[in-house]
Motif scaffolding. Sequence first.
Motif, mmCIF file in Angstrom:
data_model
loop_
_atom_site.group_PDB
_atom_site.id
_atom_site.type_symbol
_atom_site.label_atom_id
_atom_site.label_comp_id
_atom_site.label_asym_id
_atom_site.label_seq_id
_atom_site.Cartn_x
_atom_site.Cartn_y
_atom_site.Cartn_z
ATOM 1 N N PRO A 140 5.096 59.682 -37.660
ATOM 2 C CA PRO A 140 5.022 59.642 -39.112
ATOM 3 C C PRO A 140 6.412 59.578 -39.733
ATOM 4 C CG PRO A 140 4.224 61.752 -38.233
ATOM 5 C CD PRO A 140 4.552 60.894 -37.073
ATOM 6 N N SER A 141 7.418 60.043 -38.992
ATOM 7 C CA SER A 141 8.762 60.038 -39.556
ATOM 8 C C SER A 141 9.334 58.625 -39.611
ATOM 9 C CB SER A 141 9.664 60.935 -38.724
ATOM 10 O OG SER A 141 9.567 60.563 -37.380
ATOM 11 N N GLN A 142 8.699 57.673 -38.931
ATOM 12 C CA GLN A 142 9.223 56.310 -38.978
ATOM 13 C C GLN A 142 8.352 55.474 -39.919
ATOM 14 O OE1 GLN A 142 9.842 54.726 -35.052
ATOM 15 N NE2 GLN A 142 11.379 56.278 -34.590
ATOM 16 N N PRO A 143 8.902 55.077 -41.061
ATOM 17 C CA PRO A 143 8.105 54.345 -42.034
ATOM 18 C C PRO A 143 7.700 52.976 -41.499
ATOM 19 C CG PRO A 143 10.433 54.275 -42.614
ATOM 20 C CD PRO A 143 10.307 55.193 -41.438
ATOM 21 N N VAL A 144 6.617 52.447 -42.007
ATOM 22 C CA VAL A 144 6.241 51.090 -41.654
ATOM 23 C C VAL A 144 7.196 50.149 -42.377
ATOM 24 C CG1 VAL A 144 4.429 49.367 -41.828
ATOM 25 C CG2 VAL A 144 3.858 51.754 -41.336
ATOM 26 N N LEU A 145 7.827 49.258 -41.617
ATOM 27 C CA LEU A 145 8.856 48.421 -42.219
ATOM 28 C C LEU A 145 8.239 47.130 -42.729
ATOM 29 C CD1 LEU A 145 11.587 49.091 -39.569
ATOM 30 C CD2 LEU A 145 11.336 50.114 -41.816
ATOM 31 N N VAL A 146 8.629 46.761 -43.921
ATOM 32 C CA VAL A 146 8.073 45.572 -44.551
ATOM 33 C C VAL A 146 9.182 44.537 -44.695
ATOM 34 C CG1 VAL A 146 6.845 44.712 -46.557
ATOM 35 C CG2 VAL A 146 6.549 47.094 -45.820
ATOM 36 N N PRO A 147 8.918 43.310 -44.243
ATOM 37 C CA PRO A 147 9.931 42.269 -44.404
ATOM 38 C C PRO A 147 10.246 42.082 -45.884
ATOM 39 C CG PRO A 147 8.125 41.497 -43.028
ATOM 40 C CD PRO A 147 7.716 42.815 -43.578
ATOM 41 N N GLN A 148 11.509 41.862 -46.211
ATOM 42 C CA GLN A 148 11.899 41.729 -47.612
ATOM 43 C C GLN A 148 12.163 40.286 -48.016
ATOM 44 O OE1 GLN A 148 15.217 44.412 -47.673
ATOM 45 N NE2 GLN A 148 13.904 46.225 -47.776
ATOM 46 N N ARG A 149 12.582 39.477 -47.047
ATOM 47 C CA ARG A 149 12.937 38.085 -47.338
ATOM 48 C C ARG A 149 12.598 37.236 -46.131
ATOM 49 N NH1 ARG A 149 17.145 40.793 -49.821
ATOM 50 N NH2 ARG A 149 18.150 41.088 -47.822
ATOM 51 N N THR A 150 12.567 35.927 -46.320
ATOM 52 C CA THR A 150 12.380 35.023 -45.186
ATOM 53 C C THR A 150 13.708 34.355 -44.862
ATOM 54 O OG1 THR A 150 11.709 33.296 -46.719
ATOM 55 C CG2 THR A 150 9.949 34.516 -45.611
ATOM 56 N N SER A 151 13.874 34.062 -43.582
ATOM 57 C CA SER A 151 15.058 33.302 -43.210
ATOM 58 C C SER A 151 14.676 32.290 -42.142
ATOM 59 C CB SER A 151 16.177 34.228 -42.741
ATOM 60 O OG SER A 151 15.690 35.159 -41.829
ATOM 61 N N TYR A 152 15.555 31.329 -41.949
ATOM 62 C CA TYR A 152 15.243 30.188 -41.088
ATOM 63 C C TYR A 152 16.438 29.826 -40.221
ATOM 64 C CZ TYR A 152 11.071 29.532 -43.883
ATOM 65 O OH TYR A 152 9.858 29.723 -44.493
ATOM 66 N N ILE A 153 16.109 29.290 -39.047
ATOM 67 C CA ILE A 153 17.133 28.703 -38.181
ATOM 68 C C ILE A 153 17.100 27.198 -38.441
ATOM 69 C CG2 ILE A 153 17.749 28.232 -35.789
ATOM 70 C CD1 ILE A 153 16.319 30.964 -35.124
ATOM 71 N N VAL A 154 18.236 26.634 -38.798
ATOM 72 C CA VAL A 154 18.303 25.200 -39.084
ATOM 73 C C VAL A 154 19.025 24.532 -37.914
ATOM 74 C CG1 VAL A 154 19.131 23.439 -40.679
ATOM 75 C CG2 VAL A 154 18.343 25.668 -41.558
ATOM 76 N N HIS A 155 18.317 23.634 -37.269
ATOM 77 C CA HIS A 155 18.829 22.968 -36.054
ATOM 78 C C HIS A 155 19.348 21.590 -36.477
ATOM 79 C CE1 HIS A 155 17.726 21.928 -31.558
ATOM 80 N NE2 HIS A 155 18.962 21.622 -31.858
ATOM 81 N N THR A 156 20.610 21.322 -36.206
ATOM 82 C CA THR A 156 21.191 20.049 -36.641
ATOM 83 C C THR A 156 21.637 19.227 -35.445
ATOM 84 O OG1 THR A 156 23.422 20.959 -36.772
ATOM 85 C CG2 THR A 156 22.071 21.127 -38.752
ATOM 86 N N LEU A 157 21.850 17.948 -35.725
ATOM 87 C CA LEU A 157 22.369 17.058 -34.699
ATOM 88 C C LEU A 157 23.800 16.772 -35.124
ATOM 89 C CD1 LEU A 157 21.230 15.630 -32.230
ATOM 90 C CD2 LEU A 157 20.830 13.649 -33.687
ATOM 91 N N ASN A 158 24.762 17.301 -34.371
ATOM 92 C CA ASN A 158 26.129 17.246 -34.900
ATOM 93 C C ASN A 158 26.657 15.826 -35.014
ATOM 94 O OD1 ASN A 158 26.442 16.930 -32.176
ATOM 95 N ND2 ASN A 158 28.015 18.494 -31.927
ATOM 96 N N THR A 159 26.114 14.908 -34.220
ATOM 97 C CA THR A 159 26.584 13.513 -34.322
ATOM 98 C C THR A 159 26.129 12.865 -35.626
ATOM 99 O OG1 THR A 159 24.650 12.967 -33.005
ATOM 100 C CG2 THR A 159 26.762 13.047 -31.849
ATOM 101 N N SER A 160 25.173 13.478 -36.311
ATOM 102 C CA SER A 160 24.691 12.898 -37.574
ATOM 103 C C SER A 160 25.412 13.474 -38.784
ATOM 104 C CB SER A 160 23.201 13.178 -37.743
ATOM 105 O OG SER A 160 22.481 12.696 -36.657
ATOM 106 N N ARG A 161 26.437 14.269 -38.569
ATOM 107 C CA ARG A 161 27.130 14.861 -39.703
ATOM 108 C C ARG A 161 27.738 13.769 -40.574
ATOM 109 N NH1 ARG A 161 31.596 18.163 -37.458
ATOM 110 N NH2 ARG A 161 33.007 16.453 -37.891
ATOM 111 N N PRO A 162 27.437 13.783 -41.879
ATOM 112 C CA PRO A 162 28.030 12.762 -42.749
ATOM 113 C C PRO A 162 29.556 12.800 -42.640
ATOM 114 C CG PRO A 162 26.318 13.983 -43.908
ATOM 115 C CD PRO A 162 26.546 14.687 -42.608
ATOM 116 N N ALA A 163 30.169 11.620 -42.633
ATOM 117 C CA ALA A 163 31.596 11.496 -42.306
ATOM 118 C C ALA A 163 32.515 12.258 -43.254
ATOM 119 C CB ALA A 163 31.989 10.024 -42.271
ATOM 120 N N HIS A 164 32.079 12.445 -44.531
ATOM 121 C CA HIS A 164 32.992 13.087 -45.472
ATOM 122 C C HIS A 164 33.099 14.595 -45.273
ATOM 123 C CE1 HIS A 164 29.004 12.826 -47.318
ATOM 124 N NE2 HIS A 164 29.298 13.928 -47.966
ATOM 125 N N PHE A 165 32.280 15.172 -44.379
ATOM 126 C CA PHE A 165 32.470 16.596 -44.064
ATOM 127 C C PHE A 165 33.340 16.699 -42.821
ATOM 128 C CE2 PHE A 165 28.219 16.652 -46.114
ATOM 129 C CZ PHE A 165 28.599 17.320 -47.264
#
Length: 776
Positions: free
Chosen positions: A28-53
Amino acid sequence: MNLFLRTIFLTLLFDLTFVTAWKSSAFPSQPVLVPQRTSYIVHTLNTSRPAHFLTQNEWYSSLIRSLPHSNKPDATVPKPRIFYVYETAIQGFAATLTPEEAQMISENDGVIGVYEDVMFNIHTTHSPEFIGLNPDYGIWKESNLGDDVIIGLLDTGIWPESQSFNDSGLNPVGPRWQGECEVGIRFNSSMCNNKLVGARFFRAGAEAIFGSQVSDNDYLSPRDHLGHGTHTSSTATGSPILGANFYGQETGTAQGMAPNAKIAMYKVCWGAIGCASSDILAAVDKAIEDGVDILSLSLGSIQMIPYYNDAIAIGVFAAERHRIFVVCSAGNSGPHLTTVVNTAPWITTVAAGSIDRTLQANLTLGSGEVLFGESLYFGVISGIEMLPIISISFCYSDVLIASEIMGKIVVCRDATVSTGFLIQAAGGAGLVSINVDPSLGETIVAKRYTLPSLSLGYDESRKLIAYMNSTMEPMARLEYDGHTVIGKNRAPQVAFYSSRGPNYEMPELLKPDILAPGNNILAAWPSETPVSGDPSDPRRSDFNIMSGTSMACPHVAGTAALLRHLKPTWSPAMIRSAMMTTALVLDNRDRPIVAADNSQDATPLAFGGGHVYPQAALDPGLVYDAGFEDYAQWLCKLNYTSEQMRRFVSLPINCSHVHYDHSWDLNYPSFVVVFKNQTGHRVVRRRTLMKVSDFPENYTARVVNLSAEKVSVKVRPEMLDFVGTYEKRDYTVEFKSKIGANTTVEYGFAYVIWENKEHQVKSPVVFIWDAVSVFK
Ligand SMILES: *[C@@H]1O[C@H](CO)[C@@H](O)[C@H](O)[C@H]1NC(C)=O
Ligand SMILES: *[C@@H]1O[C@H](CO)[C@@H](O)[C@H](O)[C@H]1NC(C)=O
Ligand SMILES: *[C@@H]1O[C@H](CO)[C@@H](O)[C@H](O)[C@H]1NC(C)=O
Ligand SMILES: *[C@@H]1O[C@H](CO)[C@@H](O)[C@H](O)[C@H]1NC(C)=O
Ligand SMILES: *[C@@H]1O[C@H](CO)[C@@H](O)[C@H](O)[C@H]1NC(C)=O
Ligand SMILES: *[C@@H]1O[C@H](CO)[C@@H](O)[C@H](O)[C@H]1NC(C)=O
Ligand SMILES: *[C@@H]1O[C@H](CO)[C@@H](O)[C@H](O)[C@H]1NC(C)=O
Ligand SMILES: *[C@@H]1O[C@H](CO)[C@@H](O)[C@H](O)[C@H]1NC(C)=O
Ligand SMILES: *[C@@H]1O[C@H](CO)[C@@H](O)[C@H](O)[C@H]1NC(C)=O
Ligand SMILES: *[C@@H]1O[C@H](CO)[C@@H](O)[C@H](O)[C@H]1NC(C)=O
Ligand SMILES: CC(=O)N[C@H]1CO[C@H](CO)[C@@H](O)[C@@H]1O
């Protein structure tokens, strides 16, 4: 097995004693934890990076800035939003995003996958000798106990003061090691040594979802608060400790499977929260860079995730490409079928078995009959007089009435540690936990009750109920002298909770791969953490006994360390093949290994190749190798789109260019054949064997056809002759069903064995008759 059942059977992959405790909200001393926000893993293809970056980071920041509301001040969104940048396991980043924002990000060129950050859970010493390791001869001696191999564990952290991590007599780590000992609460660089060579912690992902609750009841550092990571690390590589015991039980030398191997701890799991996939991926990313040889993950998802959406499967694929052997627990959702997780073919998936040791305790009944159970209670209770015994089906707090149980032994179904507290508080004299569910069978998960107690398996529970039925005044006496008994039971047995195949993502790939000790395992424990995990439990110990596929996984990681040391040129697939084809399918009575849930012979759906036998794995004769190309082709066979393929393979692959005929299959050391309904359905599989022994050898094929009346099996050719080391030979196996399938799914089994006087190379075969296409 139908698909609906599948989802129901997914439970937390955690030490069972904790699971049951949690389910009944024990703490009982450990509260039930509720997620507060969502987050995401963004998978990129580094060869597609636009040239100006100019850099990846610039590009990633601009992706976030391009979101419609990104400039509006919003107090609930943390800044910066990007909390990880990945560079090794994948290219990409993790960020706090709404689902709508994630969708927008996914539409950018060069973004090849966006995966919601999901929570994983940890799946919860005698064992080295039990699996045939002896300090005086064989693989242990030859391998120098795994010296110079580094095992990375992703877990709950480590307790560096444990004697299991004493580096006395060990060499310093070599210069190829790039790892670090990160500083944090009660942890600094002096805590690493020649045994614990690295310790890091990853919490940004968990914090993005749960905020500062992450540090409630945990150390913001690599230090272990929960105990699980200390236990698994010492199981894999713990230094020898004479006289290790848990309150007098399991006395003997405690040592890990590869006692000289080195440990790197990557803490990714936090208190009651679990382990965020973004943190796990960040740890894998770092572990590859640091230079680990083996990655051991005693954790898993609570959902079935397709490989192309599974950031962990994708991340550890990169690890495999760096020749890192990746081993994961199969999950604790057995004995139901189709429950195994961590099933990608570049992962070695481990099921849990019992060991030949019982923590014996007796319940003597008023009738004189003696029932045999197990107990982890450590106080002296032998000699106590006969006491009245009372049965209260499920012992919830509202049914435990002090006047009824005072001074009595209370019988409860599936009692938890906190049930024990309640009974004790109400004046109960003892606790007997019974199992009335035949599917849970005779596996007893010993629990750390605080009052005189024991647990009974299914058969003994039935006898107790019958006795209590037969008399108006049932009496009983608990007897227990703190000694463990070795060799009394048939062992190993597959633990009831160990997750089973078929593999939901790809039924034609057998999972789990192998069985290892996982039930009632003694290993190191943080000296400040309560032994039952319950904060109100005053008991402390340097060792503890835990159960789960979590405990089985590090046994295989340690075995892999011994093999990696002795056979440095072997690929991860060769190491796995050596373990699988030499694994034992007979127990300590030379009878087929049984499943504890029904006492029937266990099948490869429960144990893969069988019980790991390190000594034999050192000299397998032949192996099935596989690598990047094979896995990429196999992904094509799953009919992945080129979009999905790019998540694994950065070069564009057009699967319709990949050549394979109907006999094409992954070069795996096991077979699964799915027959559709017609009688005479014929399936051909091809495999390639590679010789790893030093001398020319001929092998002949033998089939153990346990389902001979239903299938015919033909191996071609029937003999293979090998001359040079690493020479390869192909063969095919034809499987022909003699029967049609019915509306229910049915299974059959066989073994294909290549053998000669020196070696036996054994592959399990599973047949599935599936007329109704339950399986894809
Ligand atoms: C892209 O990532 C790969 C590793 O996945 C790396 O070898 C390569 O150098 C990177 N290319 C660029 C342009 O960053
Ligand atoms: C490590 O073990 C050695 C030999 O058993 C002992 O002398 C030493 O005190 C131990 N080190 C620590 C830090 O406990
Ligand atoms: C690390 O902590 C220990 C114990 O608190 C202390 O004795 C030691 O000096 C510290 N080492 C460093 C490098 O700060
Ligand atoms: C105990 O008694 C009840 C009712 O008399 C009966 O239904 C039950 O089958 C009995 N159980 C056993 C194990 O004998
Ligand atoms: C339990 O019973 C067995 C068989 O009767 C006996 O050998 C053993 O000593 C007993 N154990 C204890 C702790 O009483
Ligand atoms: C892939 O597609 C082929 C052709 O449509 C089909 O025969 C096969 O069963 C599919 N495989 C999977 C795993 O869905
Ligand atoms: C893949 O190859 C097939 C056959 O050569 C072709 O029809 C198809 O357009 C190609 N797909 C892609 C995405 O290039
Ligand atoms: C197999 O069974 C399915 C469903 O009962 C049926 O639709 C299909 O026609 C059958 N196929 C054969 C080859 O009998
Ligand atoms: C293997 O068999 C061939 C004949 O097929 C024979 O010439 C050769 O000597 C055998 N090799 C060994 C090592 O027995
Ligand atoms: C289907 O049922 C029939 C009749 O009961 C039986 O003979 C046959 O073996 C069953 N098929 C399988 C795959 O077991
Ligand atoms: C277990 C079993 O049924 N084994 C049979 C396999 O097939 C051979 C002949 O093909 C029989 O001799 C075995 O009895």
